[in-house]
Design a protein around this motif. Structure first.
Motif, PDB file in Angstrom:
ATOM      1  N   LEU A 109      -8.232 -17.223 -34.927  1.00  0.00           N
ATOM      2  CA  LEU A 109      -8.197 -16.575 -33.617  1.00  0.00           C
ATOM      3  C   LEU A 109      -8.039 -15.071 -33.802  1.00  0.00           C
ATOM      4  N   LEU A 110      -8.874 -14.318 -33.125  1.00  0.00           N
ATOM      5  CA  LEU A 110      -8.848 -12.858 -33.178  1.00  0.00           C
ATOM      6  C   LEU A 110      -8.512 -12.308 -31.801  1.00  0.00           C
ATOM      7  N   SER A 111      -7.410 -11.557 -31.713  1.00  0.00           N
ATOM      8  CA  SER A 111      -7.004 -10.960 -30.447  1.00  0.00           C
ATOM      9  C   SER A 111      -7.074  -9.443 -30.545  1.00  0.00           C
ATOM     10  N   ARG A 112      -7.684  -8.814 -29.519  1.00  0.00           N
ATOM     11  CA  ARG A 112      -7.757  -7.357 -29.465  1.00  0.00           C
ATOM     12  C   ARG A 112      -7.385  -6.889 -28.062  1.00  0.00           C
ATOM     13  N   PRO A 113      -6.097  -6.944 -27.702  1.00  0.00           N
ATOM     14  CA  PRO A 113      -5.708  -6.485 -26.367  1.00  0.00           C
ATOM     15  C   PRO A 113      -5.997  -5.000 -26.207  1.00  0.00           C
ATOM     16  N   GLY A 138     -14.933  -4.815 -38.087  1.00  0.00           N
ATOM     17  CA  GLY A 138     -15.175  -6.015 -38.869  1.00  0.00           C
ATOM     18  C   GLY A 138     -14.165  -6.233 -39.972  1.00  0.00           C
ATOM     19  N   ASN A 139     -13.447  -5.197 -40.336  1.00  0.00           N
ATOM     20  CA  ASN A 139     -12.399  -5.332 -41.363  1.00  0.00           C
ATOM     21  C   ASN A 139     -11.102  -5.719 -40.662  1.00  0.00           C
ATOM     22  N   TRP A 140     -11.063  -6.968 -40.200  1.00  0.00           N
ATOM     23  CA  TRP A 140      -9.978  -7.394 -39.320  1.00  0.00           C
ATOM     24  C   TRP A 140      -8.644  -7.516 -40.048  1.00  0.00           C
ATOM     25  N   GLU A 141      -8.652  -7.877 -41.309  1.00  0.00           N
ATOM     26  CA  GLU A 141      -7.388  -7.961 -42.044  1.00  0.00           C
ATOM     27  C   GLU A 141      -6.726  -6.586 -42.127  1.00  0.00           C
ATOM     28  N   GLY A 164      -5.196  -2.753 -30.716  1.00  0.00           N
ATOM     29  CA  GLY A 164      -4.594  -3.403 -31.867  1.00  0.00           C
ATOM     30  C   GLY A 164      -5.274  -4.731 -32.149  1.00  0.00           C
ATOM     31  N   VAL A 165      -5.096  -5.245 -33.357  1.00  0.00           N
ATOM     32  CA  VAL A 165      -5.749  -6.486 -33.768  1.00  0.00           C
ATOM     33  C   VAL A 165      -4.706  -7.461 -34.298  1.00  0.00           C
ATOM     34  N   LEU A 166      -4.781  -8.695 -33.834  1.00  0.00           N
ATOM     35  CA  LEU A 166      -3.896  -9.758 -34.295  1.00  0.00           C
ATOM     36  C   LEU A 166      -4.740 -10.968 -34.671  1.00  0.00           C
ATOM     37  N   TYR A 183      -0.539   7.118 -26.980  1.00  0.00           N
ATOM     38  CA  TYR A 183      -0.795   5.864 -27.675  1.00  0.00           C
ATOM     39  C   TYR A 183      -1.196   6.115 -29.123  1.00  0.00           C
ATOM     40  N   HIS A 184      -1.074   5.053 -29.912  1.00  0.00           N
ATOM     41  CA  HIS A 184      -1.546   5.059 -31.298  1.00  0.00           C
ATOM     42  C   HIS A 184      -2.643   4.008 -31.427  1.00  0.00           C
ATOM     43  N   GLN A 185      -3.562   4.249 -32.318  1.00  0.00           N
ATOM     44  CA  GLN A 185      -4.658   3.317 -32.540  1.00  0.00           C
ATOM     45  C   GLN A 185      -4.809   3.042 -34.025  1.00  0.00           C
ATOM     46  N   PRO A 186      -4.838   1.769 -34.421  1.00  0.00           N
ATOM     47  CA  PRO A 186      -4.989   1.464 -35.853  1.00  0.00           C
ATOM     48  C   PRO A 186      -6.329   1.984 -36.379  1.00  0.00           C
ATOM     49  N   GLU A 187      -6.330   2.440 -37.613  1.00  0.00           N
ATOM     50  CA  GLU A 187      -7.540   2.967 -38.237  1.00  0.00           C
ATOM     51  C   GLU A 187      -8.153   1.902 -39.141  1.00  0.00           C
ATOM     52  N   TYR A 188      -9.405   1.558 -38.854  1.00  0.00           N
ATOM     53  CA  TYR A 188     -10.101   0.553 -39.663  1.00  0.00           C
ATOM     54  C   TYR A 188     -11.573   0.609 -39.306  1.00  0.00           C
ATOM     55  N   SER A 189     -12.410   0.128 -40.183  1.00  0.00           N
ATOM     56  CA  SER A 189     -13.837   0.002 -39.885  1.00  0.00           C
ATOM     57  C   SER A 189     -14.067  -1.320 -39.171  1.00  0.00           C
TER      58      SER A 189
END
Length: 486
Positions: A99-103, A64-67, A87-89, A56-62
């Motif tokens: 709406l914030l989705s984090r499946p 709370g930085n949802w954008e 991932g974040v949508l 799997y791959h995982q997005p890199e972000y701190s």
């Protein structure tokens, strides 16, 4: 304001909790208990076991930085990687709400989308052994944004359950209208000036970090949800009749309730009597109790039985029996304990050996778990029917005797509530069945035997509490029917 799937999920379970999570004073929240921490640890362990089998791959972000997180997620989707973890949508629902989705996972599958000849479907990794409606709605929440991102709505989603990593498919189209309705209701609740009305539902509320605050309010109001038998459905029906206080319920004719949803000819009089018992602060005999001969019967020797179990391991590791000899005026407690899971068969045999020493003694227990467990262990270990059936025939459920015969001025018919009402107290005041689950797991990890000693003491107190409740019930009926000898 961000609305995430966790808030929507909690709204399904309690309309009040997400309002407090957003608007409440966080300093008033309860500290997480051991069982909740254990569940969180178990979920992480289950997720890691699933992730170990995929690349799997995982997005890199701190956090709370949802954008930034969504940008990273979209780049992975455009690349067509097989699995995306956490991932974040984002989706603008209105000017006020996003709406914030984090499946847990976005899974690549064949299909046509704006990305190419593949689409992504959401998958969540859950501890449960079966799917639930609120979890399905959670997946719908996530799929709504996926449709906007990739230009096509996924038809199905997945729940990866703990039972042998079962992959359960969910038909998203079927539940979409219901999800939209719940989302709209949820936003209406968030815009209220005050949180929704308190309703105490023990099974749902006990692990909530707002429990103490809500319970204090319910007690101060003498809320009807503290009356055993008043379920959310029944409370709604009572509200429609302006029955919202203990006094109004106690003074209601059962015939006015019998045709309501959630009531019948048996429930209505029992619920009214329950309110009368709470109002008058005294026990009351139900209209059609069990035969007094069943209630007042005592034997020369009686056994009181209680089990401690580890659900994750499908293990019953402690079988406790209190032997009460009324003729000799003695009590002896036996604790059959599996130090390790593979000793379950040994303690099962030790239990059978003991109860067969007293072939005529009734075996008292509280609720059906002990009865069902004996059947399970007998089947698991191939115990002959001739050895098990006579034992089961001696089982007497004190909970059933109590709830079918008397209304008590208590908020719950759990053993702890009733036993404390009759004057019994556990030696370890903070001990509970839930904490024993945590303590036994800690014993397996650390080898700290003091944890087993606490569990054994708690199990013995459960047996003694059952004995005390049973004696109270016998004495109460003897007094009511004038059966006491001078």
């Amino acid at each position: 304001m961000l609305i995430n799937a966790e808030l929507l999920l909690q709204y399904q379970r309690c309309k009040r909790r997400p309002f407090l999570d957003i608007h409440g004073d966080k300093g008033q929240r309860d500290a997480p208990n051991e069982l909740l921490r254990k569940l969180q640890q178990d979920k992480i362990a289950h997720q890691l076991s699933v992730l170990a089998n995929v690349t799997y791959h995982q997005p890199e972000y701190s956090y709370g930085n949802w954008e930034r997180a969504e940008k990273e997620t979209l780049e992975l989707m455009q690349r067509g990687v097989e699995y995306i973890y956490k991932g974040v949508l984002l989706a603008n629902y209105s000017e006020a709400y996003t709406l914030l989705s984090r499946p847990d996972l976005l899974v690549k599958q064949p299909g046509q989308s704006d990305f190419g000849d593949w689409i992504y479907v959401p998958a969540n990794i859950e501890l449960g052994k079966r799917t639930k409606q609120d979890i399905r709605l959670w997946l719908h929440f996530m799929s709504k944004r996926l449709a906007a991102v990739q230009g096509v709505a996924p038809e199905t989603a997945s729940l990866i359950l703990r039972t042998k990593n079962t992959n359960y498919g969910v038909d998203l189209f079927k539940w979409m209208p219901r999800m939209q309705q719940i989302l709209e209701e949820f936003i209406q609740v968030l815009e209220l000036a005050n949180p929704p009305e308190v309703f105490i539902s023990r099974q749902k509320c006990n692990l909530c970090h707002w429990y103490s605050e809500c319970y204090a309010i319910a007690q101060s109001e003498k809320h009807l949800s503290l009356v055993p038998g008043v379920t959310p459905i029944r409370y709604t029906q009572l509200q429609a009749l302006a029955i919202t206080t203990l006094e109004s319920l106690a003074n209601t004719s059962p015939s006015n309730l019998e045709n309501l949803i959630g009531f019948d000819s048996g429930i209505a009089p029992k619920l009214v009597l329950q309110a009368q018992s709470a109002l008058e602060e005294r026990p009351l005999i139900l209209p059609y109790p069990l035969p007094k001969e069943d209630i007042t019967f005592t034997a020369p020797i009686e056994l009181y039985f209680d089990i401690e179990a580890q659900p994750d391991l499908d293990l019953d590791y402690l079988l406790g029996v209190l032997v009460v000899d009324r003729q000799a005026n003695t009590e002896q407690f036996y604790s059959f304990l599996a130090d390790k899971p593979e000793d379950e068969e040994l303690v099962w045999q030790q239990f059978l050996d003991l109860v067969w020493q007293y072939p005529e003694a009734p075996i008292y227990h509280f609720c059906v778990y002990e009865f069902d467990t004996v059947k399970r262990l007998a089947k698991l270990y191939g115990t002959p029917h001739s050895l098990v059936r006579p034992v089961l025939n001696r089982f007497v459920d004190v909970y059933e005797q109590l709830t079918q015969s008397v209304a008590l001025p208590v908020e719950s018919y759990a053993l702890k509530a009733i036993a404390r009402w009759v004057g019994f107290e556990w030696r370890d005041k903070e001990a509970s069945g839930a904490k024993c689950i945590y303590w036994y797991e800690q014993w397996l990890e650390t080898g700290d035997r003091t944890l087993l000693e606490i569990i054994q003491r708690y199990n013995e107190d459960d047996c003694r509490a059952t004995h005390r409740v049973r004696d109270w019930l016998v004495n109460f009926f003897q007094d009511e029917y004038g059966l006491r000898r001078a």
